[in-house]
Design a protein around this motif. Structure first.
Motif, mmCIF file in Angstrom:
data_model
loop_
_atom_site.group_PDB
_atom_site.id
_atom_site.type_symbol
_atom_site.label_atom_id
_atom_site.label_comp_id
_atom_site.label_asym_id
_atom_site.label_seq_id
_atom_site.Cartn_x
_atom_site.Cartn_y
_atom_site.Cartn_z
ATOM 1 N N LEU A 91 3.310 9.720 -5.342
ATOM 2 C CA LEU A 91 3.993 10.953 -4.939
ATOM 3 C C LEU A 91 5.249 11.182 -5.775
ATOM 4 O O LEU A 91 5.546 12.302 -6.177
ATOM 5 C CB LEU A 91 4.341 10.894 -3.456
ATOM 6 N N PHE A 92 5.980 10.102 -6.069
ATOM 7 C CA PHE A 92 7.182 10.215 -6.891
ATOM 8 C C PHE A 92 6.840 10.729 -8.288
ATOM 9 O O PHE A 92 7.546 11.582 -8.842
ATOM 10 C CB PHE A 92 7.889 8.859 -6.979
ATOM 11 N N LEU A 93 5.751 10.218 -8.854
ATOM 12 C CA LEU A 93 5.327 10.692 -10.177
ATOM 13 C C LEU A 93 4.919 12.166 -10.135
ATOM 14 O O LEU A 93 5.238 12.923 -11.054
ATOM 15 C CB LEU A 93 4.187 9.833 -10.709
ATOM 16 N N LEU A 94 4.237 12.575 -9.076
ATOM 17 C CA LEU A 94 3.884 13.980 -8.925
ATOM 18 C C LEU A 94 5.137 14.851 -8.876
ATOM 19 O O LEU A 94 5.212 15.886 -9.556
ATOM 20 C CB LEU A 94 3.044 14.182 -7.662
ATOM 21 N N LEU A 138 10.917 2.081 2.462
ATOM 22 C CA LEU A 138 10.134 0.909 2.063
ATOM 23 C C LEU A 138 10.797 -0.402 2.487
ATOM 24 O O LEU A 138 10.114 -1.333 2.918
ATOM 25 C CB LEU A 138 9.909 0.904 0.552
ATOM 26 N N VAL A 139 12.104 -0.480 2.374
ATOM 27 C CA VAL A 139 12.810 -1.695 2.794
ATOM 28 C C VAL A 139 12.650 -1.894 4.302
ATOM 29 O O VAL A 139 12.348 -3.000 4.769
ATOM 30 C CB VAL A 139 14.305 -1.643 2.394
ATOM 31 N N ALA A 140 12.824 -0.823 5.076
ATOM 32 C CA ALA A 140 12.668 -0.924 6.527
ATOM 33 C C ALA A 140 11.238 -1.321 6.892
ATOM 34 O O ALA A 140 11.015 -2.136 7.795
ATOM 35 C CB ALA A 140 13.038 0.400 7.188
ATOM 36 N N LEU A 141 10.270 -0.749 6.186
ATOM 37 C CA LEU A 141 8.868 -1.089 6.423
ATOM 38 C C LEU A 141 8.607 -2.554 6.104
ATOM 39 O O LEU A 141 7.939 -3.263 6.875
ATOM 40 C CB LEU A 141 7.976 -0.186 5.573
ATOM 41 N N ALA A 142 9.121 -3.036 4.988
ATOM 42 C CA ALA A 142 8.935 -4.437 4.600
ATOM 43 C C ALA A 142 9.579 -5.372 5.607
ATOM 44 O O ALA A 142 8.992 -6.403 5.974
ATOM 45 C CB ALA A 142 9.505 -4.680 3.204
ATOM 46 N N VAL A 143 10.768 -5.040 6.079
ATOM 47 C CA VAL A 143 11.445 -5.886 7.060
ATOM 48 C C VAL A 143 10.627 -5.951 8.344
ATOM 49 O O VAL A 143 10.421 -7.033 8.912
ATOM 50 C CB VAL A 143 12.882 -5.371 7.334
ATOM 51 N N LEU A 186 0.832 -1.206 0.000
ATOM 52 C CA LEU A 186 0.000 0.000 0.000
ATOM 53 C C LEU A 186 0.865 1.254 0.000
ATOM 54 O O LEU A 186 0.673 2.164 -0.808
ATOM 55 C CB LEU A 186 -0.940 -0.007 1.209
ATOM 56 N N TYR A 187 1.836 1.298 0.911
ATOM 57 C CA TYR A 187 2.715 2.460 0.974
ATOM 58 C C TYR A 187 3.561 2.609 -0.286
ATOM 59 O O TYR A 187 3.839 3.725 -0.715
ATOM 60 C CB TYR A 187 3.609 2.397 2.216
ATOM 61 N N ALA A 188 3.968 1.499 -0.876
ATOM 62 C CA ALA A 188 4.744 1.565 -2.117
ATOM 63 C C ALA A 188 3.918 2.221 -3.219
ATOM 64 O O ALA A 188 4.425 3.061 -3.975
ATOM 65 C CB ALA A 188 5.189 0.168 -2.544
ATOM 66 N N GLY A 189 2.643 1.868 -3.308
ATOM 67 C CA GLY A 189 1.771 2.492 -4.302
ATOM 68 C C GLY A 189 1.588 3.979 -4.053
ATOM 69 O O GLY A 189 1.633 4.794 -4.985
#
Length: 76
Positions: A15-18, A60-65, A7-10
């Motif tokens: 935001l990155f595209l913006l 994102l990596v920290a969140l996934a871990v 969800l956060y990755a999406g």
């Protein structure tokens, strides 16, 4: 499956595209295609975009871990 991370990755991708389009707009407005040409607005847009590109993946990596290690959903 790390659903919260997905969800956060999406959201971060949106935001990155913006931010990418903001850099494009600043480049078109200033007429500078490479670098920043000393334009302060373009410099700021480029730095915001670059900082996001640098720190977003680490988050994102920290969140996934954390999620894969079984952290509570509210904590993730």
């Amino acid at each position: 499956m790390p659903r919260i991370t997905a969800l956060y990755a999406g959201l971060l991708l949106a935001l990155f595209l913006l931010l990418t389009f903001k850099v494009f707009g600043a480049r078109m407005k200033s007429g500078v295609l490479l670098g920043t040409g000393g334009d302060r607005v373009l410099e700021r847009a480029v730095r915001v975009h670059a900082n996001f590109a640098e720190y977003g993946p680490v988050f994102l990596v920290a969140l996934a871990v954390a999620e894969l290690c079984g952290a509570a959903g509210w904590a993730v």
